[in-house]
Design an enzyme around this catalytic site. Sequence first.
Site, PDB file in Angstrom:
ATOM      1  N   ASN A   9      76.047 -17.066 -55.940  1.00 21.32           N
ATOM      2  CA  ASN A   9      76.966 -16.035 -56.434  1.00 21.32           C
ATOM      3  C   ASN A   9      77.464 -15.264 -55.215  1.00 21.32           C
ATOM      4  O   ASN A   9      76.735 -14.446 -54.662  1.00 21.32           O
ATOM      5  CB  ASN A   9      76.228 -15.101 -57.408  1.00 21.32           C
ATOM      6  CG  ASN A   9      77.100 -13.914 -57.820  1.00 21.32           C
ATOM      7  OD1 ASN A   9      78.298 -13.874 -57.536  1.00 21.32           O
ATOM      8  ND2 ASN A   9      76.496 -12.943 -58.497  1.00 21.32           N
ATOM      9  N   LYS A  11      79.589 -13.024 -55.031  1.00 20.60           N
ATOM     10  CA  LYS A  11      80.005 -11.633 -55.316  1.00 20.60           C
ATOM     11  C   LYS A  11      81.342 -11.358 -54.612  1.00 20.60           C
ATOM     12  O   LYS A  11      82.155 -12.273 -54.486  1.00 20.60           O
ATOM     13  CB  LYS A  11      78.897 -10.656 -54.908  1.00 20.60           C
ATOM     14  CG  LYS A  11      77.546 -11.036 -55.534  1.00 20.60           C
ATOM     15  CD  LYS A  11      76.496  -9.984 -55.446  1.00 20.60           C
ATOM     16  CE  LYS A  11      75.215 -10.499 -56.105  1.00 20.60           C
ATOM     17  NZ  LYS A  11      74.171  -9.495 -56.195  1.00 20.60           N
ATOM     18  N   HIS A  93      76.505 -10.234 -65.521  1.00 18.41           N
ATOM     19  CA  HIS A  93      75.745  -9.848 -64.331  1.00 18.41           C
ATOM     20  C   HIS A  93      75.455  -8.350 -64.392  1.00 18.41           C
ATOM     21  O   HIS A  93      76.291  -7.571 -64.858  1.00 18.41           O
ATOM     22  CB  HIS A  93      76.529 -10.202 -63.060  1.00 18.41           C
ATOM     23  CG  HIS A  93      75.681 -10.115 -61.832  1.00 18.41           C
ATOM     24  ND1 HIS A  93      75.396  -8.913 -61.232  1.00 18.41           N
ATOM     25  CD2 HIS A  93      75.028 -11.064 -61.124  1.00 18.41           C
ATOM     26  CE1 HIS A  93      74.591  -9.148 -60.193  1.00 18.41           C
ATOM     27  NE2 HIS A  93      74.361 -10.440 -60.101  1.00 18.41           N
ATOM     28  N   GLU A  95      75.609  -6.159 -62.285  1.00 13.85           N
ATOM     29  CA  GLU A  95      76.617  -5.319 -61.609  1.00 13.85           C
ATOM     30  C   GLU A  95      77.807  -5.071 -62.527  1.00 13.85           C
ATOM     31  O   GLU A  95      78.425  -3.996 -62.465  1.00 13.85           O
ATOM     32  CB  GLU A  95      77.028  -5.990 -60.282  1.00 13.85           C
ATOM     33  CG  GLU A  95      75.896  -5.886 -59.250  1.00 13.85           C
ATOM     34  CD  GLU A  95      75.806  -7.027 -58.261  1.00 13.85           C
ATOM     35  OE1 GLU A  95      76.776  -7.790 -58.108  1.00 13.85           O
ATOM     36  OE2 GLU A  95      74.732  -7.154 -57.619  1.00 13.85           O
ATOM     37  N   GLU A 164      67.511 -11.853 -63.916  1.00 11.69           N
ATOM     38  CA  GLU A 164      67.722 -11.143 -62.660  1.00 11.69           C
ATOM     39  C   GLU A 164      67.235  -9.697 -62.801  1.00 11.69           C
ATOM     40  O   GLU A 164      67.989  -8.832 -63.277  1.00 11.69           O
ATOM     41  CB  GLU A 164      69.212 -11.126 -62.296  1.00 11.69           C
ATOM     42  CG  GLU A 164      69.794 -12.491 -62.035  1.00 11.69           C
ATOM     43  CD  GLU A 164      70.964 -12.437 -61.049  1.00 11.69           C
ATOM     44  OE1 GLU A 164      70.906 -13.161 -60.051  1.00 11.69           O
ATOM     45  OE2 GLU A 164      71.892 -11.642 -61.247  1.00 11.69           O
ATOM     46  N   GLY A 170      69.454  -7.745 -54.189  1.00 14.08           N
ATOM     47  CA  GLY A 170      69.964  -7.196 -52.932  1.00 14.08           C
ATOM     48  C   GLY A 170      69.019  -6.213 -52.263  1.00 14.08           C
ATOM     49  O   GLY A 170      69.402  -5.491 -51.340  1.00 14.08           O
ATOM     50  N   SER A 208      66.963 -11.490 -54.691  1.00 13.92           N
ATOM     51  CA  SER A 208      66.374 -11.657 -53.352  1.00 13.92           C
ATOM     52  C   SER A 208      65.643 -12.989 -53.192  1.00 13.92           C
ATOM     53  O   SER A 208      64.626 -13.071 -52.504  1.00 13.92           O
ATOM     54  CB  SER A 208      65.442 -10.481 -53.018  1.00 13.92           C
ATOM     55  OG  SER A 208      66.169  -9.267 -53.017  1.00 13.92           O
TER      56      SER A 208
HETATM   57  P1  13P Z   1      70.600 -11.310 -54.050  1.00 14.42           P
HETATM   58  O1  13P Z   1      70.162 -12.740 -53.912  1.00 14.42           O
HETATM   59  O2  13P Z   1      71.504 -10.864 -52.949  1.00 14.42           O
HETATM   60  O3  13P Z   1      69.457 -10.383 -54.304  1.00 14.42           O
HETATM   61  O4  13P Z   1      71.525 -11.253 -55.374  1.00 14.42           O
HETATM   62  C1  13P Z   1      71.033 -11.804 -56.532  1.00 14.42           C
HETATM   63  C2  13P Z   1      72.133 -11.820 -57.528  1.00 14.42           C
HETATM   64  O5  13P Z   1      72.540 -10.795 -58.031  1.00 14.42           O
HETATM   65  C3  13P Z   1      72.738 -13.125 -57.860  1.00 14.42           C
HETATM   66  O6  13P Z   1      73.574 -13.023 -58.961  1.00 14.42           O
END
Ligand code: 13P
Length: 246
Positions: A9, A11, A93, A95, A164, A170, A208
């Site tokens: 992903n 982002k 997601h 976010e 997640e 992150g 992560s």
């Molecule tokens: P990270 O791997 O950067 O923690 O992000 C995970 C994520 O949100 C994947 O959709």
Amino acid sequence: MRRKLVVGNWKMHGNRAANAQLLAGLKEAGPWNADVAVCVPFLYIAETALALTGASIAYGSQDVSAHEQGAYTGEVSSAMLADVGCRYAIVGHSERRAYHAESDQLVADKAKAALAHGVTPIVCVGETRAEREAGQTEAVVKRQLAAVIHTLGHCTGEMVVAYEPVWAIGTGLTATPEQAQAVHAVLRAQLHAATEHSDRVQILYGGSMNAANAASLLAQPDIDGGLIGGASLKAPDFLQIIAAAS
Ligand code: 13P
């Protein structure tokens, strides 16, 4: 035995030059004994498709509209995603749930819209740190998944689920394999109660995940792959995760 699925992903990262370099690095490494995909910003889907011609890497989006078509400025429909060859669309997601106020029902409607055009929704669920500390993890992820199961009905077995934990995204804080497996088992049981096809639903872990921790997470019986953020932006890191899955 379910095939593992590793999804990057991206982002809101990247640019044309960096994307081309990253995709070239991935393309020359395949094929693998695992499903691999990258979910890129809408704007770069067409170029990603071109760059991945002949590669054993699928691609997809990070969101999709719940609407079929019409006056929805700024939205992208699942028919459009299918039109440019997307295999997957991430929906729900954390976010987007947090910054765009996406409700459980909207996420479910997006998943349904994706499936209607043959795009596999990767439905994200996960609890915040406060929810985990309050002992609500199970209730939260079950509520989020229940909305999708209710809306998809007999198509429930067609989705991909991604657990997640918000506190792991992150942050460099990964759920331990045991913590992740415990939640994945809850999700698997919920799917099992909803569809006779629960065994084929891939449940990914995200948060992560990296080259160092991927193997131990992927060794868990109900962890069928990873949804990778930061570590998917560098070909060597992403390739190490794929290697751990295949
Ligand atoms: P990270 O791997 O950067 O923690 O992000 C995970 C994520 O949100 C994947 O959709």
